[in-house]
Design a protein around this motif. Structure first.
Motif, PDB file in Angstrom:
ATOM      1  N   PRO A 140       2.830   3.732  -5.577  1.00  0.00           N
ATOM      2  CA  PRO A 140       2.256   2.438  -5.171  1.00  0.00           C
ATOM      3  C   PRO A 140       2.769   1.303  -6.058  1.00  0.00           C
ATOM      4  CG  PRO A 140       0.522   4.022  -5.782  1.00  0.00           C
ATOM      5  CD  PRO A 140       1.830   4.692  -6.017  1.00  0.00           C
ATOM      6  N   TYR A 142       2.030  -2.451  -7.370  1.00  0.00           N
ATOM      7  CA  TYR A 142       0.994  -3.469  -7.512  1.00  0.00           C
ATOM      8  C   TYR A 142       1.640  -4.783  -7.938  1.00  0.00           C
ATOM      9  CZ  TYR A 142      -2.401   0.273  -7.197  1.00  0.00           C
ATOM     10  OH  TYR A 142      -3.155   1.324  -6.742  1.00  0.00           O
ATOM     11  N   ARG A 172      -1.629  -4.103  -3.236  1.00  0.00           N
ATOM     12  CA  ARG A 172      -0.868  -2.861  -3.338  1.00  0.00           C
ATOM     13  C   ARG A 172       0.054  -2.713  -2.130  1.00  0.00           C
ATOM     14  NH1 ARG A 172      -0.844   1.712  -0.832  1.00  0.00           N
ATOM     15  NH2 ARG A 172      -2.881   1.439   0.142  1.00  0.00           N
ATOM     16  N   ASP A 173       1.327  -2.496  -2.399  1.00  0.00           N
ATOM     17  CA  ASP A 173       2.324  -2.199  -1.359  1.00  0.00           C
ATOM     18  C   ASP A 173       2.334  -3.200  -0.208  1.00  0.00           C
ATOM     19  OD1 ASP A 173       3.136   0.018  -2.776  1.00  0.00           O
ATOM     20  OD2 ASP A 173       1.838   1.410  -1.666  1.00  0.00           O
TER      21      ASP A 173
END
Ligand code: KG4
Ligand code: ZN
Length: 390
Positions: free
Chosen positions: A7, A9, A26-27
């Motif tokens: 992931p 951030y 996130r993503d």
């Protein structure tokens, strides 16, 4: 690429106008935290944003806002993969606060910095929420309308044009306002009628109580190329330009003809005594002809925005329409697009109301494809008040 398997951030900062904001996403698809410090109370007495005051407030707010976004996320700066910041367009002094802060932080914690165009951020506000709701399928061509206090701009948004960087986006402007933006017209008309700032939300609430056919306003139609574009290459396709300074003048003329100035001043004074006026408070200080005038103004602007946007969608064969920016929060505008776009085979998506107005989550979301494409900003990055979206 390794980076995509874990992931990512991104901590983003937005300070282009009158909100100081920080967020972690996130993503590019999950809002982890978001803090927005609004300066409405600071600018309210002046009936509009005062650039010097905006810069001062950004300076005051930026540290607590960034700290707040980190605290809310339960993460530290060390767990963040990159920083992102709005480079422009916006108020030069306001942008400078965010850009300087982000550069200093990126340098101090040795993280990459990503520069984002504010308008691209508004477009990605919709994409972020679509992905968050599980909708990953976007039908191209995509047309985006950014309709805010500073912009009424149409862009064809493309992804996947470069095999080396399949995540990257690019944009082609196919329409813009020649003078005032739609949100600016809402704000100026509200100010003229003694209703306060920002005008959009107030007009939205009042218009529901009025007869929108009471005053027949017309909006100027652009038949010739923008004079300001002289010398620039001829656009590849037709342009769908907007103009909202004429309707503001038409409202002023209506006020003059009907001798409404003393009534407006009384309303302004009465509202000054109320800390947070409710819709009922506004209705109490507006007689029915005024509410009808407001409804008629809103109808004229909304009809024009919707008609031109749908004409552009048809011309360019758009299958998806993203409507975003502060004015995308307008109920009548949403309803009109929701009614009319599907009939033409166009999917229409809006951000939620909080994501319509300025925030940093949209900046973090727009930064994600740039992170994947390794499009990092140099540490001598400068703010650009007139940054075009490409
Ligand atoms: O996107 P935004 O927060 O800031 C800019 O980038 O300009 O947009 C602010 C604009 C203001 O002009 C405000 O009056 C308008 O969005 N606005 C609305 C509504 N909510 C905000 N206009 C019409 N109806 C609304 N509900
Ligand atoms: Zn904005």
């Amino acid at each position: 690429m390794d980076a995509v398997s874990t992931p990512i951030y991104i901590l983003a900062i937005e300070s282009s106008c009158d909100e100081t904001a920080a967020a972690i996403v996130r993503d590019g698809e999950e809002l982890v935290s978001s803090v927005v410090a609004s300066q409405i109370a600071t600018h309210q007495p002046y009936g509009g944003v005062v650039p010097e005051l905006a810069s001062r407030e950004h300076l005051r707010n930026i540290i607590p806002v960034v700290r707040g976004a980190l605290e809310q996320s339960g993460r530290t700066l060390a767990d963040v993969d990159a920083l992102a910041v709005t480079r422009g367009p916006g108020l030069a002094g306001a942008l400078l606060v965010g850009v300087s802060f982000a550069k200093a932080m990126a340098y101090a914690v040795d993280k990459p910095l990503i520069a984002v165009n504010h308008l691209e951020g508004h477009i990605h506000a919709v994409l972020l929420e679509q992905r968050q709701n599980g909708n990953h399928d976007l039908r191209f061509p995509v047309l985006a309308l950014v309709v805010s206090g500073g912009h009424t701009h149409l862009y064809l948004a493309e992804q996947g044009f470069d095999a080396e960087r399949p995540e990257a986006w690019r944009y082609r402007n196919v329409g813009h306002t020649r003078d005032d933006a739609a949100g600016e017209a809402f704000d100026k008309v509200a100010k003229l009628l003694g209703l306060g700032y920002p005008g959009g939300p107030i007009i939205d609430r009042l218009a529901r109580h009025g007869n929108s056919r009471a005053v027949p306003f017309t909006i100027s139609q652009m038949k010739h190329r923008d004079r300001n574009d002289r010398g620039k290459p001829t656009p590849a396709g037709p342009q769908f330009d907007f103009s909202y300074s004429g309707i503001k003048t038409a409202v002023l003329r209506h006020v003059e003809l009907n001798n409404l100035f003393s009534q407006i001043e009384e309303r302004r004074q009465a509202l000054l005594d109320i800390a947070k006026p409710t819709t009922e408070d506004y209705l109490r200080v507006c007689d029915q002809p005024t509410v009808d005038l407001i409804a008629s103004f809103q109808r004229a602007v909304v009809t024009d925005v919707v008609q031109k946007t749908l004409a552009a969608a048809e011309e360019y064969g758009a299958r998806t329409l993203l409507v975003t920016g502060g004015v995308a929060a307008n109920s009548a505008l949403r309803e009109a697009f929701e009614n009319q776009a599907p009939k033409r085979g166009v999917d229409v998506h809006f951000p939620s109301r909080v994501m319509s107005t300025d925030n940093a989550a949209m900046i973090a979301a727009a930064a994600y494809p740039k992170f994947i494409a390794r499009e990092f900003a140099p540490l001598d990055l400068s703010a650009e008040a007139n940054l075009p979206l490409k």
